[in-house]
Write an enzyme that holds these catalytic residues in place. Structure first.
Site, PDB file in Angstrom:
ATOM      1  N   SER A 155       0.874  -1.179   0.000  1.00 58.65           N
ATOM      2  CA  SER A 155       0.000   0.000   0.000  1.00 58.65           C
ATOM      3  C   SER A 155       0.910   1.228   0.000  1.00 58.65           C
ATOM      4  O   SER A 155       2.102   1.111   0.338  1.00 58.65           O
ATOM      5  CB  SER A 155      -0.836  -0.006   1.291  1.00 58.65           C
ATOM      6  OG  SER A 155      -1.442   1.247   1.523  1.00 58.65           O
TER       7      SER A 155
ATOM      8  N   TYR B  30      -2.004  -1.154  10.387  1.00 61.06           N
ATOM      9  CA  TYR B  30      -1.961  -1.293   8.920  1.00 61.06           C
ATOM     10  C   TYR B  30      -0.645  -0.753   8.369  1.00 61.06           C
ATOM     11  O   TYR B  30       0.007  -1.390   7.540  1.00 61.06           O
ATOM     12  CB  TYR B  30      -3.155  -0.537   8.334  1.00 61.06           C
ATOM     13  CG  TYR B  30      -3.400  -0.754   6.854  1.00 61.06           C
ATOM     14  CD1 TYR B  30      -4.123  -1.862   6.395  1.00 61.06           C
ATOM     15  CD2 TYR B  30      -2.939   0.158   5.910  1.00 61.06           C
ATOM     16  CE1 TYR B  30      -4.362  -2.052   5.038  1.00 61.06           C
ATOM     17  CE2 TYR B  30      -3.172  -0.021   4.558  1.00 61.06           C
ATOM     18  CZ  TYR B  30      -3.887  -1.125   4.127  1.00 61.06           C
ATOM     19  OH  TYR B  30      -4.125  -1.301   2.778  1.00 61.06           O
TER      20      TYR B  30
HETATM   21  P1  NAD Z   1     -11.253  -6.499  -0.095  1.00 60.33           P
HETATM   22  O1  NAD Z   1     -11.818  -6.296   1.263  1.00 60.33           O
HETATM   23  O2  NAD Z   1     -12.110  -6.250  -1.293  1.00 60.33           O
HETATM   24  O3  NAD Z   1     -10.684  -8.000  -0.226  1.00 60.33           O
HETATM   25  C1  NAD Z   1      -9.921  -8.569   0.796  1.00 60.33           C
HETATM   26  C2  NAD Z   1      -9.777 -10.055   0.536  1.00 60.33           C
HETATM   27  O4  NAD Z   1      -9.037 -10.609   1.631  1.00 60.33           O
HETATM   28  C3  NAD Z   1     -11.108 -10.809   0.477  1.00 60.33           C
HETATM   29  O5  NAD Z   1     -11.046 -11.804  -0.522  1.00 60.33           O
HETATM   30  C4  NAD Z   1     -11.199 -11.457   1.861  1.00 60.33           C
HETATM   31  O6  NAD Z   1     -11.952 -12.654   1.856  1.00 60.33           O
HETATM   32  C5  NAD Z   1      -9.721 -11.739   2.134  1.00 60.33           C
HETATM   33  N1  NAD Z   1      -9.451 -11.887   3.553  1.00 60.33           N
HETATM   34  C6  NAD Z   1      -9.606 -10.966   4.547  1.00 60.33           C
HETATM   35  N2  NAD Z   1      -9.307 -11.504   5.735  1.00 60.33           N
HETATM   36  C7  NAD Z   1      -8.933 -12.781   5.506  1.00 60.33           C
HETATM   37  C8  NAD Z   1      -8.518 -13.873   6.338  1.00 60.33           C
HETATM   38  N3  NAD Z   1      -8.451 -13.781   7.677  1.00 60.33           N
HETATM   39  N4  NAD Z   1      -8.232 -15.050   5.754  1.00 60.33           N
HETATM   40  C9  NAD Z   1      -8.342 -15.187   4.428  1.00 60.33           C
HETATM   41  N5  NAD Z   1      -8.729 -14.220   3.578  1.00 60.33           N
HETATM   42  C10 NAD Z   1      -9.025 -13.038   4.121  1.00 60.33           C
HETATM   43  O7  NAD Z   1      -9.906  -5.638  -0.128  1.00 60.33           O
HETATM   44  P2  NAD Z   1      -9.077  -4.912  -1.293  1.00 60.33           P
HETATM   45  O8  NAD Z   1      -9.322  -3.456  -1.194  1.00 60.33           O
HETATM   46  O9  NAD Z   1      -9.242  -5.610  -2.607  1.00 60.33           O
HETATM   47  O10 NAD Z   1      -7.608  -5.127  -0.712  1.00 60.33           O
HETATM   48  C11 NAD Z   1      -6.705  -6.082  -1.217  1.00 60.33           C
HETATM   49  C12 NAD Z   1      -5.310  -5.707  -0.753  1.00 60.33           C
HETATM   50  O11 NAD Z   1      -4.967  -4.415  -1.280  1.00 60.33           O
HETATM   51  C13 NAD Z   1      -5.176  -5.581   0.772  1.00 60.33           C
HETATM   52  O12 NAD Z   1      -3.933  -6.121   1.180  1.00 60.33           O
HETATM   53  C14 NAD Z   1      -5.206  -4.083   1.013  1.00 60.33           C
HETATM   54  O13 NAD Z   1      -4.526  -3.722   2.176  1.00 60.33           O
HETATM   55  C15 NAD Z   1      -4.504  -3.585  -0.239  1.00 60.33           C
HETATM   56  N6  NAD Z   1      -4.793  -2.191  -0.567  1.00 60.33           N
HETATM   57  C16 NAD Z   1      -6.060  -1.764  -0.825  1.00 60.33           C
HETATM   58  C17 NAD Z   1      -6.281  -0.418  -1.123  1.00 60.33           C
HETATM   59  C18 NAD Z   1      -7.652   0.121  -1.407  1.00 60.33           C
HETATM   60  O14 NAD Z   1      -7.788   1.345  -1.533  1.00 60.33           O
HETATM   61  N7  NAD Z   1      -8.675  -0.679  -1.569  1.00 60.33           N
HETATM   62  C19 NAD Z   1      -5.204   0.473  -1.161  1.00 60.33           C
HETATM   63  C20 NAD Z   1      -3.920  -0.003  -0.893  1.00 60.33           C
HETATM   64  C21 NAD Z   1      -3.728  -1.343  -0.611  1.00 60.33           C
END
Ligand code: NAD
Length: 260
Positions: A142, A155
């Site tokens: 991130s 985080y």
């Molecule tokens: P999301 O909430 O849409 O998806 C998260 C996924 O992680 C889901 O498939 C969920 O089932 C899985 N997950 C969560 N806890 C879990 C556990 N205990 N065991 C197994 N699976 C688990 O999130 P996203 O926004 O697509 O984020 C994906 C990645 O990108 C993350 O690491 C997040 O930190 C990172 N990220 C997101 C953003 C954003 O703006 N959305 C920005 C920077 C980084």
């Protein structure tokens, strides 16, 4: 890239992980889908993707907070799909609260799911990739792996950890045809962020769209969130043969957030 390749994408039932799975499926890569979803729903998603793209898939609902479940998941993929060519450590969770009020259990869960799980999956995948003579590891960190923000202690700590772990993984495996890189997205339009926008809207009595614009422009010069597909396409590039010279990098896709 040939259809014989196998990718493991954690957290691919939603958001960035699901988009990444779709892009890889379009490229003929066999995929281990993973995330918190019932087996019925997960198997349905896997079957639909297999049929649509003519690839092999499986679904596993391993809890990434539990190292034993992670090990069993990795071993299952290796046994059933025969190879591990690409590992995308994408799953992650968020909790926002000031450090002095931050609940201990939330800290532990974020460190376990966002950081320690990357160690456990990588520890399993590296010997397999070394035996194969090649591999691609893409960790979804991130901007919070590069800079901090208030109220995100766990985080930010976890994501900085992911960036560091990525560098070590890259260095240790550089002579084995394995690359490891971290992607550092800014705001991406996914359920994880939608929850934060709704909380901001509720706290400030704002309509959702106004809260969204306010959250995005507080940090990003580019006033739009990235679409998850943009991240998926970049993961695909880093996982391809064309990206063999990129390793140990932390690559922002952040609308200029960290340029300031
Ligand atoms: P999301 O909430 O849409 O998806 C998260 C996924 O992680 C889901 O498939 C969920 O089932 C899985 N997950 C969560 N806890 C879990 C556990 N205990 N065991 C197994 N699976 C688990 O999130 P996203 O926004 O697509 O984020 C994906 C990645 O990108 C993350 O690491 C997040 O930190 C990172 N990220 C997101 C953003 C954003 O703006 N959305 C920005 C920077 C980084």
């Amino acid at each position: 890239m040939s259809g014989e390749k196998v990718a493991i994408i954690t957290g691919s039932t939603s958001g960035i992980g699901l988009s990444c799975a779709e892009v890889m499926a379009e490229n003929g890569i066999n995929i281990a889908l993973h995330g918190l979803m019932s087996d019925d729903e997960g198997n349905k998603l896997a079957a639909e993707m297999a049929e649509k793209y003519g690839i092999k898939t499986l679904f596993d609902g391993a809890n990434l907070a539990d190292p034993a479940s992670i090990k069993a998941f990795m071993a299952r993929v290796h046994k059933e799909m025969g190879r591990i060519d690409i590992l995308v450590n994408n799953a992650g969770i968020q909790h926002t609260e000031s450090l002095h009020d931050f609940p201990d259990d939330k800290w532990d869960a974020i460190i376990a799911i966002n950081l320690s799980s990357v160690f456990h999956t990588t520890k399993y995948a590296v010997p397999v990739m070394r035996k194969q003579g090649s591999g691609r590891i893409v960790n979804i960190a991130s901007v919070h792996g590069l800079v901090g923000s208030a109220n995100k202690s766990a985080y930010v700590a976890a994501k900085h950890g992911v960036v560091g772990l990525t560098k070590v993984t890259a260095l240790e495996n550089a002579e084995h045809g394995i690359t490891a890189n971290a992607i550092c997205p800014g705001w991406v339009d996914t359920p994880l962020l939608q929850k934060q926008i709704q909380a901001h809207a509720d706290a400030n009595g704002l309509p959702y769209d106004e809260a969204k614009r306010s959250i995005v422009t507080t940090k990003q010069p580019v006033p739009e969130m990235a679409d998850p597909r943009m991240i998926g396409e970049f993961i695909m590039y880093l996982s391809s043969d064309h990206a063999s010279a990129i390793s140990g990098a932390a690559l922002p896709i952040d609308g200029g957030w960290t340029a300031q």
